[in-house]
Write a protein that holds these residues in place. Structure first.
Motif, PDB file in Angstrom:
ATOM      1  N   TRP A   1      86.141   8.427 -35.229  1.00  0.00           N
ATOM      2  CA  TRP A   1      86.168   9.659 -34.435  1.00  0.00           C
ATOM      3  C   TRP A   1      86.259   9.400 -32.930  1.00  0.00           C
ATOM      4  N   ASP A   2      85.682   8.319 -32.427  1.00  0.00           N
ATOM      5  CA  ASP A   2      85.900   8.002 -31.014  1.00  0.00           C
ATOM      6  C   ASP A   2      87.381   7.698 -30.774  1.00  0.00           C
ATOM      7  N   ILE A   3      87.972   6.991 -31.712  1.00  0.00           N
ATOM      8  CA  ILE A   3      89.406   6.683 -31.653  1.00  0.00           C
ATOM      9  C   ILE A   3      90.077   7.097 -32.958  1.00  0.00           C
ATOM     10  N   THR A   4      89.588   6.576 -34.063  1.00  0.00           N
ATOM     11  CA  THR A   4      90.295   6.737 -35.335  1.00  0.00           C
ATOM     12  C   THR A   4      89.842   7.977 -36.115  1.00  0.00           C
ATOM     13  N   SER A   5      90.789   8.550 -36.829  1.00  0.00           N
ATOM     14  CA  SER A   5      90.475   9.665 -37.743  1.00  0.00           C
ATOM     15  C   SER A   5      90.989   9.381 -39.152  1.00  0.00           C
TER      16      SER A   5
ATOM     17  N   VAL B   1      76.850  -5.672 -35.271  1.00  0.00           N
ATOM     18  CA  VAL B   1      76.500  -5.078 -36.555  1.00  0.00           C
ATOM     19  C   VAL B   1      76.513  -3.565 -36.389  1.00  0.00           C
ATOM     20  N   SER B   2      77.188  -2.901 -37.306  1.00  0.00           N
ATOM     21  CA  SER B   2      77.366  -1.455 -37.172  1.00  0.00           C
ATOM     22  C   SER B   2      77.086  -0.783 -38.510  1.00  0.00           C
ATOM     23  N   VAL B   3      76.447   0.371 -38.447  1.00  0.00           N
ATOM     24  CA  VAL B   3      76.244   1.195 -39.630  1.00  0.00           C
ATOM     25  C   VAL B   3      77.197   2.376 -39.555  1.00  0.00           C
ATOM     26  N   ILE B   4      77.996   2.531 -40.578  1.00  0.00           N
ATOM     27  CA  ILE B   4      78.973   3.619 -40.644  1.00  0.00           C
ATOM     28  C   ILE B   4      78.422   4.699 -41.565  1.00  0.00           C
ATOM     29  N   ASN B   5      78.252   5.886 -41.045  1.00  0.00           N
ATOM     30  CA  ASN B   5      77.789   7.007 -41.862  1.00  0.00           C
ATOM     31  C   ASN B   5      78.890   8.058 -41.912  1.00  0.00           C
TER      32      ASN B   5
ATOM     33  N   THR C   1      67.810   5.496 -37.272  1.00  0.00           N
ATOM     34  CA  THR C   1      68.256   6.753 -37.868  1.00  0.00           C
ATOM     35  C   THR C   1      69.671   7.010 -37.382  1.00  0.00           C
ATOM     36  N   VAL C   2      70.563   7.280 -38.319  1.00  0.00           N
ATOM     37  CA  VAL C   2      71.975   7.467 -37.990  1.00  0.00           C
ATOM     38  C   VAL C   2      72.360   8.912 -38.297  1.00  0.00           C
ATOM     39  N   SER C   3      72.922   9.579 -37.320  1.00  0.00           N
ATOM     40  CA  SER C   3      73.330  10.971 -37.483  1.00  0.00           C
ATOM     41  C   SER C   3      74.496  11.073 -38.459  1.00  0.00           C
ATOM     42  N   PRO C   4      74.722  12.263 -39.010  1.00  0.00           N
ATOM     43  CA  PRO C   4      75.842  12.437 -39.936  1.00  0.00           C
ATOM     44  C   PRO C   4      77.187  12.198 -39.252  1.00  0.00           C
ATOM     45  N   ASP C   5      78.147  11.694 -40.036  1.00  0.00           N
ATOM     46  CA  ASP C   5      79.546  11.642 -39.612  1.00  0.00           C
ATOM     47  C   ASP C   5      79.747  10.856 -38.322  1.00  0.00           C
ATOM     48  N   CYS C   6      79.104   9.705 -38.239  1.00  0.00           N
ATOM     49  CA  CYS C   6      79.272   8.881 -37.033  1.00  0.00           C
ATOM     50  C   CYS C   6      78.921   7.436 -37.362  1.00  0.00           C
TER      51      CYS C   6
END
Length: 925
Positions: free
Chosen positions: A693-697, A747-751, A782-787
């Motif tokens: 969403w920052d760049i890719t969709s 390290v990244s968490v994709i939600n 805690t990771v917000s939805p869709d990010c």
């Protein structure tokens, strides 16, 4: 004998419903072999000795392969044992000697007769009788009982259906002869060059003239498809005979809408749905008819699949509607059933259809009928989904990425492109198996530049598995602005007629989210405008994109495209289709330009050895082991090991040899390739993830499957056997995912879900090859939805062994594993020789097998009780003969277990594929 004759005729028919018969068993012959005229051939008394059996749907060549006239062209170099429709190519390649016709005439230039006999039920008496052709290639004369019904001037085009009135020709309660004369495409072309026999050599090219016709362009050859010698002439979809009374129901369309938010345009109220029904009724009689349109809507709670049933919770009181209609003689009328007239079409708390990974795929059943005085004249039944699709653009500077919303949910699109079998051979089970493989890989968007008019079974499977579909009308590279092909196809009227039929045929399927003009290219201005007008007149509920990508000067060549720009998708520029280090894909995303919704990228992807040896006859030979390109040879080249300007296979092969050394066997080569497959395809999707969403969709790979056995772009092969790329891409596409960004080691968490990840634990470890932990970190977040959320950077340097691992885990607050990932690196030289030389420990295996409906279900517990690594274990199931079974639906594969690790893997396989005896579990590597 008379009783037996009747039974044999009945075997030719599959009863689709009480008034429909599918005609499957036919005979075919080249028309040049006959002296009789069409009227004689299509009469019951005509003898068919010497004709070949053909189970329709089938192309001519595929029928002859089944009859052992020709070898299977998909295997080895068998395609060079079959003459081509082009005499010029036959002379060049000396293929005429393989002509099976004694006359010596080219076997594909003359028409072929398809002939069958069928007893029509007595119940057809007094009714209208129709012959329905769902797909022929390319022209046809149609004869019934010695009389011509239609000719090749009208029955033309591969992407249209034909419904022919045979009432005056057919005999109810008696035997009938139906004969269809199938003609070759108008411009079969000359394969140029038509061969791909040099390793790292030129691509096979195309039969360019075929682009002029409304037929399948890959039939003339492509970089990923062989030249089909008969250009797929034949009856490639179902033939049906059905009976109705005088009024027909045609072109039904169900449109579902959800109330829009007044403040947020893409948001909707999912607590209410409006259902609008539109259909055409046609009076075929010469008198006034008064009757009723009846509609019945039910919720489907038991969703049927070939080997299992899925139960869907929920209840909807059946909706029953009736509307009176009067029709003058010969009149066609549009009838609408709306919530304004029928309040029951305003559904509270509806059961909605969502894409894979975003919710359930609820479907509803629609039954429409027209009744006259209580007697049903015609019925139409189909499934549909209550859902609403919207689309917009995400902008970053001057760049745009297309964004899709389904029922107000923003969908991060992940998937790729698929192809049909090159001989158009398919079955219901195979179609569902492919859809299941894609859905279980967490794919949610697919498209095809090679399937303008597939059978309805494809869409039924997409609907049930939640696979969104881009429907492409004109394929790709048949017409390229600024070239001699720019005005293709020659018959624009025929092209638009095909578009119209596709839309009317498929538009009730919820899986279709966009109509696409062409992939990568664009029609000329005339066809562009005709197509756009046709789309607007038939369906405005989905976004229409005239092209997926452009690479030419729009101002100079196609200024008319400007009104539809930006499209928000592209495959122009890089990444392309060759191997690259994983970090490359991340760096490209950061560039933004041409990366926001990249709809094609890929790299070669070797099948596993068990598949490889089925189509590469030289795979088990070591005769040329000292060759610098061993085990590659001309067969490998023909099946994908080509290259032009580092476009395809060369860099992939070089990476295998550089990182793992020169192979001593083809198996070693294929096994080593799996590491590249895994790392490369995971990286393509994780690169898109890391700036979601920052760049890719969205991101789509070229491609998901293959049209024939191949060593190039795919995540599962023609045998429906996934390779390592499948399982690592599956991991990268999971809705909740932990990953290591290859370019910066973050390290990244994709939600990608629409729920908050509350108080989850992220653990990262660097593990040396002696199994000692060299670095670790653990955090709760805690990771917000869709990010996405980046956590920590793994040090690139440390006291690391020459090969080391980064192991990631994500647990919920209760300790349940949500996601795990494993990466392998070298600290010094670019090699993973240790992977191939390490001795694996034995694993403790506990296997349980049960049977559920039409499937065997395996639960396999693997334990590593040693102090050594067990890396990249390929799990298989074997039948009673010791042969690998495919497809098998594994929860995971190519498994790595560190000392003390324990993993439970599940696998499902159809009883029809495995046999009456349960398969045997085998750990292949």
């Amino acid at each position: 004998m008379r009783k037996l004759f009747f039974i044999l005729l009945i075997c030719n028919m599959l009863f689709v419903n009480a008034q429909s018969l599918e005609l499957e068993n036919w005979k075919i012959i080249n028309s040049s072999e006959l002296n009789a005229g069409s009227a004689e051939v299509s009469q019951l008394a005509y003898p068919t000795a010497g004709w070949y059996k053909a189970t329709v749907p089938t192309t001519v060549l595929n029928a002859l392969v089944k009859e052992n006239v020709y070898p299977d062209p998909r295997i080895g170099l068998n395609n060079y044992l079959i003459p081509d429709v082009s005499d010029e190519f036959n002379v060049r390649m000396d293929l005429s000697k393989y002509n099976y016709l004694k006359s010596g005439r080219n076997p594909w230039q003359d028409p072929y007769w398809y002939r069958t006999e069928v007893v029509l039920p007595k119940s057809y008496r007094g009714k209208k009788v129709w012959l329905i052709l769902n797909g022929i290639n390319y022209r046809a004369d149609v004869w019934v009982n010695g009389r011509q019904v239609a000719d090749k001037k009208d029955i033309v085009g591969m992407f249209r259906r034909f419904k022919l009135d045979i009432t005056g020709y057919a005999h109810a309660g008696a035997n009938n002869c139906i004969a269809i004369k199938i003609y070759q495409v108008d411009h079969p072309g000359v394969p140029t060059p038509g061969t791909q026999l040099k390793v790292f050599g030129p691509v096979r090219g195309h039969s360019y003239d075929i682009f002029k016709d409304e037929t399948l362009k890959i039939s003339g050859g492509w970089d990923c498809a062989p030249v089909v010698r008969d250009r797929n002439m034949g009856i490639y979809q179902k033939v049906i005979v059905e009976a109705t009374d005088e009024v027909l129901i045609e072109n039904p369309f169900v449109v579902t809408t959800l109330p829009k938010s007044t403040t947020m345009p893409m948001k909707v109220d999912t607590g209410l749905a409006k259902v609008n029904i539109k259909l055409e009724v046609r009076n075929t009689s010469a008198k006034l008819v008064e009757g009723k349109v009846n509609a019945w809507i039910t919720l489907i709670n038991e969703v049927k699949f070939p080997t299992y049933t899925k139960h869907m919770e929920g209840y909807l009181k059946p909706i029953k509607l009736t509307k009176k209609v009067a029709l003058r003689a010969g009149e066609r009328k549009v009838v609408e059933l709306t919530p304004e007239d029928f309040p029951s079409l305003l559904i509270e708390n509806p059961y909605l259809w969502y894409p894979n990974g975003y919710g359930e795929q609820y479907l509803h059943h629609m039954k429409l009928s027209f009744s006259i005085g209580g007697k049903v004249s015609d019925t139409k039944e189909f499934d549909f989904g209550i859902r609403e699709v919207a689309s917009g653009l995400n902008r970053v500077g001057d760049e745009c990425g297309r964004v899709y919303y389904v029922n107000g949910k923003r969908i991060f699109c992940k998937g790729g492109w698929i192809q049909p079998d090159i001989l158009l051979e398919e079955s219901e089970k195979r179609i569902y198996d492919e859809a299941r493989l894609m859905a279980e890989a967490n794919i949610n968007l697919i498209g095809s530049e090679d399937m303008p008019s597939p059978s309805e079974i494809w869409f039924e499977s997409f609907d049930k598995y939640g696979l969104m579909w881009w429907h492409v009308f004109y394929q790709c590279f048949r017409m390229t602005p600024g070239t001699e092909t720019a005005d293709n196809p020659l018959d624009h009227g025929l092209a638009v007629a095909g578009v119209e039929d596709m839309m009317l045929r498929y538009r009730n399927h919820p899986s279709i989210i966009s109509w696409i003009g062409a992939n990568e290219v664009l029609m000329n201005e005339s066809l562009y405008k005709l197509t756009k007008e046709k789309v607007r007149s038939i369906d405005t509920t989905r976004v229409y994109l005239p092209t997926t990508s452009f690479h030419w000067d729009v101002d100079a060549l196609t200024p008319y495209l400007k009104e539809d720009l930006p499209t928000g998708t592209t495959d122009d520029g890089a990444p392309d289709y060759n191997w690259a280090p994983s970090s490359y894909f991340f760096d490209k995303v950061r560039e933004v330009h041409l990366q926001m919704f990249r709809n094609e990228l890929g790299m070669p992807s070797m099948p596993t050895y068990n598949s490889l040896r089925k189509f590469i006859p030289t795979a088990e030979s070591t005769a040329n082991v000292n060759s610098p390109i061993f085990p590659l040879d001309s067969i490998w080249a023909e099946h994908g090991a080509w290259d032009v300007s580092n476009y395809c296979y060369r860099s992939y092969d070089n990476a295998i040899r550089t990182m793992f050394g020169d192979p001593k066997t083809a198996k070693e080569y294929a096994d080593n390739a799996q590491f590249l497959n895994a790392d490369g395809y995971r990286a393509m999707f994780e690169a898109a993830n890391h700036r979601m969403w920052d760049i890719t969709s969205g991101v789509m790979i070229w491609k998901i499957n293959s049209c024939w056995p191949d060593v190039c772009w795919q995540i599962y092969d023609w045998y429906l056997a996934p390779n390592a790329s499948y399982y690592f891409a599956k991991k990268a596409m999971e809705p909740v995912h932990v990953q290591l960004n290859a370019n910066d080691f973050r390290v990244s968490v994709i939600n990608a879900s629409h729920q908050t990840l509350q108080d989850v634990k992220v653990t990262a470890k660097v593990i040396n090859n002696d199994m000692e932990v060299a670095w670790e970190d653990s955090q709760r977040i805690t990771v917000s939805p869709d990010c996405y959320q980046e956590i920590v950077t793994v040090p690139r340097c440390g006291k690391y062994s020459y090969n080391y691992f980064v192991k990631l885990e994500l647990h919920d607050k209760y300790g349940k594993l949500l996601s795990e990932n494993l990466y392998w690196f070298y600290s010094q030289h670019m090699d993973f020789f240790w992977f191939t030389s390490m001795k694996k420990p034995e694993l403790k295996e506990e296997v349980e097998v049960t049977k559920e409906e039409g499937e065997y279900v395996f639960s396999i517990c693997l334990k590593n009780e040693s102090d050594r690594l067990s890396h990249f274990n390929h799990l298989t199931l074997l039948d009673v003969r010791g042969k690998e079974i495919n497809p098998v639906f594994w929860s995971d594969n190519f498994i790595t277990l560190f000392p003390g690790d324990e993993k439970v893997i599940t696998a499902r396989v159809a009883v029809s594929d495995a046999g009456d005896t349960p398969p045997v579990f085998f750990r292949a590597r």
